[in-house]
Design a protein around this motif. Structure first.
Motif, mmCIF file in Angstrom:
data_model
loop_
_atom_site.group_PDB
_atom_site.id
_atom_site.type_symbol
_atom_site.label_atom_id
_atom_site.label_comp_id
_atom_site.label_asym_id
_atom_site.label_seq_id
_atom_site.Cartn_x
_atom_site.Cartn_y
_atom_site.Cartn_z
ATOM 1 N N PHE A 286 44.274 84.481 107.396
ATOM 2 C CA PHE A 286 45.566 84.089 107.985
ATOM 3 C C PHE A 286 45.713 82.573 107.969
ATOM 4 O O PHE A 286 46.776 82.043 107.652
ATOM 5 N N LEU A 287 44.652 81.880 108.312
ATOM 6 C CA LEU A 287 44.676 80.422 108.331
ATOM 7 C C LEU A 287 44.918 79.856 106.938
ATOM 8 O O LEU A 287 45.714 78.932 106.761
ATOM 9 N N MET A 292 48.765 77.271 103.095
ATOM 10 C CA MET A 292 49.543 77.355 101.861
ATOM 11 C C MET A 292 51.041 77.331 102.167
ATOM 12 O O MET A 292 51.815 76.598 101.551
ATOM 13 N N GLU A 293 51.426 78.110 103.167
ATOM 14 C CA GLU A 293 52.846 78.213 103.539
ATOM 15 C C GLU A 293 53.407 76.866 103.995
ATOM 16 O O GLU A 293 54.538 76.512 103.677
ATOM 17 N N LYS A 294 52.580 76.108 104.737
ATOM 18 C CA LYS A 294 53.017 74.815 105.262
ATOM 19 C C LYS A 294 52.833 73.680 104.257
ATOM 20 O O LYS A 294 53.141 72.527 104.572
ATOM 21 N N ARG A 318 55.153 80.106 117.011
ATOM 22 C CA ARG A 318 55.063 78.769 116.411
ATOM 23 C C ARG A 318 53.593 78.379 116.222
ATOM 24 O O ARG A 318 53.073 77.505 116.917
ATOM 25 N N VAL A 319 52.942 79.050 115.304
ATOM 26 C CA VAL A 319 51.529 78.770 115.027
ATOM 27 C C VAL A 319 51.441 77.619 114.026
ATOM 28 O O VAL A 319 52.040 77.676 112.957
ATOM 29 N N ARG A 320 50.685 76.595 114.377
ATOM 30 C CA ARG A 320 50.506 75.448 113.493
ATOM 31 C C ARG A 320 49.072 75.400 112.975
ATOM 32 O O ARG A 320 48.134 75.729 113.708
#
Length: 516
Positions: A286-287, A292-294, A318-320
């Motif tokens: 997930f991390l 990658m997404e960010k 809102r996971v950063r």
């Protein structure tokens, strides 16, 4: 109160049967009880949280025989024993809402049985929890101790499924909300987890809850300090390289002394070889996807500056990346400082294990690799050893050729210079090479520097529009004179300019030059 409380099976008791394995953390038990009632502690997985919770449990149960020659033996009131409610989500993974509800029921039922209380079967877990606390208080005529281990694991187990994780959060909110209204019955409450999720009632509902995660006085409550390692494991370390052990496994910090992960140390002493033992106990999929997404620029992991809000509590909505990286143990605090009255934290990898293993996984994911990264690593290292630049180029071309085309269709990665640099950085770090990202000189910043034996390799990246390289990256390296920083410090200095074609999505220019 009845003369004897049920005690059950104790992991603390098992550890105490092999004394050299146990580092005395019982001074913290006394300190916690003396200073407060409600506590929360966040630490990464496999860091000794569960053992400390069980240490608390055995102390409150009055098992003095387990604490012989430990600090608590003479610094605890053994005349009083307390009923202990122990809730742990550490075992297994939560698969669904139904699975979660069954798990809660099973845990509460087990506590009723352990405390010799009548169990009334009910689907209302909140009522069952309230009933458990009140009945324990009435039966034993003394206040109750609540120990909750891995309070957040149900959410973390399913964090990739936002809808389910939100549902589980609401259930946990209802369960933990019981504690707020049970204050009159409670002697002590200690809660552990990996992450500090907002909106689960713990941090908003329990006004007296003290978060000791970043309390300097409790910074070494879990993990081994250098002194503890050398004293407790003196015999086992006699023929070992302490400097190398420190490089591999030391470095975790919560505003206090750097720490070793106990899981790594115990397995290293057993297996007698360096290996990413702790890292392999988790799957950071997930991390990795979040990074990658960010479009996270991976070289920033070496020196990331974060605020309280970035490393504190967070919401599922809102996971950063910075938050997960820190709380999961992939980054740790190197120093705390302030600017304009704002507290800031400098984060970086804790040690070689995490840096090497995490970047190997990142390289595989970011390039869409199906298991060939170790082969490419071997080929690149052999090419580096022999200064075979054409072979280096071929390895890198193969690495970038694996990037899934679907990723390019969804965004503009072909024009994203930082993406190519991130892939290369992860590949090099995962290879075990000494890499310096954004290497600062008096002329500016070098994209990447690699130190190998007595050689220095300076890399510059450019994205070009055409299919052929133009030599601009190398020209910039020469023009800026970045190499002067290493003159007189290394026998050989090499400048390498790498250019990527936005059309071909691969290396189209690989230029190099030896300076001395």
């Amino acid at each position: 109160m009845e003369k004897k409380l049920p005690i059950g099976i104790s992991s603390f008791e098992k550890i105490r049967s092999e004394p050299y394995y146990y580092v005395d953390k019982t001074p913290f038990v006394a300190k916690l009880v003396e200073e407060g009632t409600y506590y929360f502690l966040s630490r990464p997985r496999r860091f000794g949280k569960s053992l400390f919770v069980d240490t608390l449990k055995q102390a409150f149960l009055g098992r003095k025989e387990l604490f012989q020659e430990l600090y608590l033996e003479k610094n605890w009131d053994w005349s009083v024993r307390y009923p202990v409610i122990h809730i742990s989500f550490g075992a297994g993974n939560i698969l669904s809402e139904e699975d979660f509800l069954l798990r809660i029921k099973r845990i509460l039922k087990k506590n009723h049985k352990t405390l010799q209380l009548d169990w009334e079967d009910s689907s209302d877990y909140r009522a069952s929890f309230e009933d458990l606390i009140e009945k324990a208080y009435e039966k034993y005529k003394t206040k109750v101790v609540i120990l909750i281990d891995e309070y957040d694991k149900p959410i973390l187990d399913r964090i990739e499924n936002k809808e389910l994780s939100l549902t589980l959060r609401e259930h946990l909110k209802n369960l933990y909300g019981v504690i707020k209204d049970a204050d009159v019955y409670l002697k002590f409450v200690f809660i552990t987890g990996v992450s500090k999720f907002s909106k689960v009632s713990l941090f908003s509902g329990l006004n007296q809850l003290r978060d000791i995660t970043l309390s300097k006085e409790y910074s070494t409550i879990c993990g081994y300090t250098q002194r503890e390692l050398e004293e407790v494991f003196r015999e086992e370390l006699q023929d070992k390289d302490l400097k190398l052990i420190k490089c591999w496994y030391n470095g975790y910090s919560w505003l206090g002394e750097p720490l070793y992960n106990p899981f790594d140390i115990l397995l290293y002493l057993e297996e007698k070889k360096f290996h990413p033992y702790w890292f392999e106990t988790g799957t950071p999929s997930f991390l990795v996807k979040l990074l990658m997404e960010k479009r996270f620029y991976l070289p920033e992991l070496e020196n990331l500056v974060a605020t309280d809000s970035l490393i504190g509590s967070f919401d599922i909505d809102r996971v950063r990346p910075e938050n997960l990286l820190f709380q999961a143990g992939y980054l740790t605090i190197k120093r705390m400082f302030s600017l304009a009255d704002k507290i800031l934290y400098e984060l970086s990898y804790p040690n070689k294990e995490v840096k090497l293993a995490l970047n190997e996984v990142l390289a595989e994911y970011f390039t869409g690799d199906t298991g060939e990264v170790p082969l490419k690593t071997r080929d690149f290292l052999l090419a580096l050893e022999g200064n075979q630049f054409e072979k280096m180029k071929k390895v890198l071309e193969g690495l970038y050729a694996g990037i899934p085309h679907d990723w390019f269709r969804k965004n503009e990665l072909s024009r994203y210079e930082g993406y190519y640099a991130s892939c290369f950085y992860a590949f090099l770090c995962g290879s075990g090479l000494e890499v310096i990202p954004e290497d600062i000189t008096n002329k500016g910043q070098i994209d990447l520097t690699v130190l190998y034996r007595e050689r220095v390799y300076l890399f510059e990246f450019k994205v070009v529009e055409g299919e052929e390289g133009e030599g601009k990256a190398l020209a910039q390296l020469k023009e800026k004179g970045y190499h002067k920083k290493y003159e007189g410090k290394s026998k050989e200095i090499y400048l390498i300019g790498i250019e990527f074609s936005s059309r071909e999505r691969n290396i189209k220019g690989f230029f190099w030059e030896k300076i001395n």
